[in-house]
Design a protein around this motif. Structure first.
Motif, PDB file in Angstrom:
ATOM      1  N   PHE A 137     -37.182 -54.155  19.947  1.00 57.51           N
ATOM      2  CA  PHE A 137     -37.821 -55.394  20.389  1.00 57.51           C
ATOM      3  C   PHE A 137     -39.097 -55.610  19.582  1.00 57.51           C
ATOM      4  O   PHE A 137     -40.210 -55.386  20.074  1.00 57.51           O
ATOM      5  CB  PHE A 137     -38.153 -55.311  21.884  1.00 57.51           C
ATOM      6  N   PRO A 138     -38.950 -56.042  18.309  1.00 49.06           N
ATOM      7  CA  PRO A 138     -40.136 -56.186  17.446  1.00 49.06           C
ATOM      8  C   PRO A 138     -41.105 -57.248  17.937  1.00 49.06           C
ATOM      9  O   PRO A 138     -42.317 -57.082  17.858  1.00 49.06           O
ATOM     10  CB  PRO A 138     -39.537 -56.558  16.086  1.00 49.06           C
ATOM     11  N   ASP A 139     -40.581 -58.369  18.430  1.00 47.75           N
ATOM     12  CA  ASP A 139     -41.437 -59.412  18.983  1.00 47.75           C
ATOM     13  C   ASP A 139     -40.601 -60.316  19.878  1.00 47.75           C
ATOM     14  O   ASP A 139     -39.371 -60.204  19.941  1.00 47.75           O
ATOM     15  CB  ASP A 139     -42.128 -60.225  17.877  1.00 47.75           C
ATOM     16  N   SER A 168     -35.656 -41.374  28.737  1.00 45.17           N
ATOM     17  CA  SER A 168     -36.936 -41.685  28.095  1.00 45.17           C
ATOM     18  C   SER A 168     -36.865 -42.920  27.204  1.00 45.17           C
ATOM     19  O   SER A 168     -37.753 -43.775  27.233  1.00 45.17           O
ATOM     20  CB  SER A 168     -37.414 -40.479  27.285  1.00 45.17           C
ATOM     21  N   LEU A 169     -35.806 -43.029  26.383  1.00 43.19           N
ATOM     22  CA  LEU A 169     -35.686 -44.190  25.495  1.00 43.19           C
ATOM     23  C   LEU A 169     -35.538 -45.480  26.293  1.00 43.19           C
ATOM     24  O   LEU A 169     -36.096 -46.518  25.932  1.00 43.19           O
ATOM     25  CB  LEU A 169     -34.494 -44.008  24.553  1.00 43.19           C
ATOM     26  N   LEU A 170     -34.804 -45.421  27.393  1.00 44.40           N
ATOM     27  CA  LEU A 170     -34.641 -46.602  28.226  1.00 44.40           C
ATOM     28  C   LEU A 170     -35.958 -46.992  28.893  1.00 44.40           C
ATOM     29  O   LEU A 170     -36.276 -48.179  29.025  1.00 44.40           O
ATOM     30  CB  LEU A 170     -33.563 -46.342  29.281  1.00 44.40           C
ATOM     31  N   LEU A 171     -36.731 -45.992  29.300  1.00 43.86           N
ATOM     32  CA  LEU A 171     -38.041 -46.279  29.893  1.00 43.86           C
ATOM     33  C   LEU A 171     -38.956 -46.950  28.879  1.00 43.86           C
ATOM     34  O   LEU A 171     -39.624 -47.942  29.192  1.00 43.86           O
ATOM     35  CB  LEU A 171     -38.697 -44.993  30.396  1.00 43.86           C
ATOM     36  N   ASP A 172     -38.970 -46.417  27.654  1.00 46.66           N
ATOM     37  CA  ASP A 172     -39.811 -47.015  26.617  1.00 46.66           C
ATOM     38  C   ASP A 172     -39.334 -48.415  26.262  1.00 46.66           C
ATOM     39  O   ASP A 172     -40.145 -49.307  25.986  1.00 46.66           O
ATOM     40  CB  ASP A 172     -39.808 -46.129  25.366  1.00 46.66           C
ATOM     41  N   SER A 173     -38.017 -48.619  26.254  1.00 49.39           N
ATOM     42  CA  SER A 173     -37.479 -49.952  25.981  1.00 49.39           C
ATOM     43  C   SER A 173     -37.901 -50.938  27.067  1.00 49.39           C
ATOM     44  O   SER A 173     -38.270 -52.086  26.775  1.00 49.39           O
ATOM     45  CB  SER A 173     -35.950 -49.895  25.894  1.00 49.39           C
ATOM     46  N   LEU A 213     -40.190 -54.218  26.492  1.00 48.06           N
ATOM     47  CA  LEU A 213     -39.706 -55.544  26.863  1.00 48.06           C
ATOM     48  C   LEU A 213     -40.654 -56.211  27.841  1.00 48.06           C
ATOM     49  O   LEU A 213     -40.935 -57.411  27.733  1.00 48.06           O
ATOM     50  CB  LEU A 213     -38.305 -55.423  27.476  1.00 48.06           C
ATOM     51  N   ARG A 214     -41.164 -55.463  28.804  1.00 50.48           N
ATOM     52  CA  ARG A 214     -42.073 -56.033  29.789  1.00 50.48           C
ATOM     53  C   ARG A 214     -43.394 -56.451  29.167  1.00 50.48           C
ATOM     54  O   ARG A 214     -44.079 -57.335  29.687  1.00 50.48           O
ATOM     55  CB  ARG A 214     -42.312 -55.023  30.921  1.00 50.48           C
ATOM     56  N   THR A 215     -43.749 -55.805  28.059  1.00 54.82           N
ATOM     57  CA  THR A 215     -44.995 -56.152  27.382  1.00 54.82           C
ATOM     58  C   THR A 215     -44.883 -57.494  26.664  1.00 54.82           C
ATOM     59  O   THR A 215     -45.807 -58.317  26.715  1.00 54.82           O
ATOM     60  CB  THR A 215     -45.384 -55.056  26.368  1.00 54.82           C
ATOM     61  N   ILE A 216     -43.748 -57.711  25.985  1.00 51.41           N
ATOM     62  CA  ILE A 216     -43.627 -58.916  25.167  1.00 51.41           C
ATOM     63  C   ILE A 216     -42.882 -60.052  25.876  1.00 51.41           C
ATOM     64  O   ILE A 216     -43.036 -61.211  25.515  1.00 51.41           O
ATOM     65  CB  ILE A 216     -42.935 -58.604  23.832  1.00 51.41           C
ATOM     66  N   ARG A 217     -42.057 -59.728  26.872  1.00 46.90           N
ATOM     67  CA  ARG A 217     -41.332 -60.753  27.636  1.00 46.90           C
ATOM     68  C   ARG A 217     -41.179 -60.268  29.081  1.00 46.90           C
ATOM     69  O   ARG A 217     -40.096 -59.855  29.501  1.00 46.90           O
ATOM     70  CB  ARG A 217     -39.981 -61.013  27.010  1.00 46.90           C
ATOM     71  N   CYS A 258     -38.193 -61.424  31.364  1.00 48.68           N
ATOM     72  CA  CYS A 258     -36.835 -61.374  30.833  1.00 48.68           C
ATOM     73  C   CYS A 258     -35.935 -60.481  31.695  1.00 48.68           C
ATOM     74  O   CYS A 258     -36.200 -59.279  31.834  1.00 48.68           O
ATOM     75  CB  CYS A 258     -36.842 -60.844  29.392  1.00 48.68           C
ATOM     76  N   PRO A 259     -34.874 -61.021  32.280  1.00 51.68           N
ATOM     77  CA  PRO A 259     -33.970 -60.194  33.091  1.00 51.68           C
ATOM     78  C   PRO A 259     -33.211 -59.203  32.212  1.00 51.68           C
ATOM     79  O   PRO A 259     -32.765 -59.541  31.118  1.00 51.68           O
ATOM     80  CB  PRO A 259     -33.012 -61.216  33.712  1.00 51.68           C
ATOM     81  N   ALA A 260     -33.076 -57.979  32.682  1.00 52.21           N
ATOM     82  CA  ALA A 260     -32.368 -56.952  31.917  1.00 52.21           C
ATOM     83  C   ALA A 260     -31.687 -55.978  32.853  1.00 52.21           C
ATOM     84  O   ALA A 260     -32.161 -55.735  33.972  1.00 52.21           O
ATOM     85  CB  ALA A 260     -33.330 -56.208  30.991  1.00 52.21           C
TER      86      ALA A 260
END
Length: 243
Positions: free
Chosen positions: A125-127, A152-157, A161-165, A168-170
């Protein structure tokens, strides 16, 4: 990973578990496994799983007073986990797992370094412009299905995502062949508010032994956030995976 979590925070989880080990003579691995099972049973309302842990204590000769004390220590470890997570926003549970040396050479498991995991999430999620429009009926599907470990990777993802959008539902999907890793992922989904599914089984063979659905929004509603998907519905979940 464990070097990135402050030892005083990790000790809020490990100290009660170590006390259980000292009182019962159980190995650290057995105590940690019991902790995972008791935590998931409390999130899912699975009385059978909860009772099986208690029965094992009875079979080992512990009286009811001792069992109550052991259960309080398990609850204290969970409270410590929630406190440490709130302070760090990191995968504290995975750090505890590594602290007990239940990965690496013992079980041929090697968790992804935190720096690598965070970088992979940023690359995914670059931007905001790189994220497609999503809706509750058509959410983003974000998966780690090649061995998710503790998630861990899912938590970071999710954090990225929450930082930039943030709106956004996921839906998140984790898959690991190791039962303890899958259970850790379930717990991390609940405590980090990630809706989705966790599968335990052989990814290469598309084999599923157990599958949990996590719905953190149920917590404020007084409902259980975890439910186990019956075998008859597991094929539907697999069909939705991005593989």
């Amino acid at each position: 990973m464990n070097s990135e979590i402050d030892s005083e925070l990790r000790n809020r989880v490990t100290d009660p578990l170590n006390e259980i080990s000292a009182k019962t003579g159980d190995s650290s691995y057995q105590v940690f496994t019991d902790f995972l099972d008791l935590t998931i049973s409390s999130f899912s309302g699975d009385e059978s799983q909860y009772s099986s842990c208690i029965q094992r204590y009875r079979n080992d000769g512990h009286d009811e007073a001792r069992i109550e004390n052991l259960l309080r220590l398990h609850a204290k470890a969970l409270s410590g986990l929630m406190f440490a997570l709130e302070k760090t926003n990191e995968d504290v549970l995975g750090s505890v797992y590594e602290h007990y040396s239940t990965t690496s050479d013992n079980f041929s498991q090697h968790f992804t370094l935190k720096s690598v995991s965070r970088t992979m999430a940023e690359m995914s999620f670059p931007d905001e412009k790189e994220i497609r429009n999503a809706s509750p009926d058509d959410p983003l599907l974000i998966g780690d299905i090649t061995g998710c470990g503790s998630g861990s990777l899912l938590l970071d993802s999710a954090h990225r995502l929450r930082t930039i959008r943030p709106d956004c539902p996921a839906v998140y999907i984790g898959w690991d062949i190791d039962s303890d890793c899958a259970k850790m992922c379930v717990i991390n989904f609940v405590l980090n508010g990630l809706p989705g599914y966790v599968l335990q089984g052989d990814t290469l063979r598309l084999q599923v032994n157990r599958c949990w659905q996590v719905e953190p929004k149920n917590l404020p509603r007084g409902k259980m956030p975890v439910s186990e998907i019956p075998d008859s519905d597991q094929e539907r979940i697999i069909d939705e995976l991005p593989i």
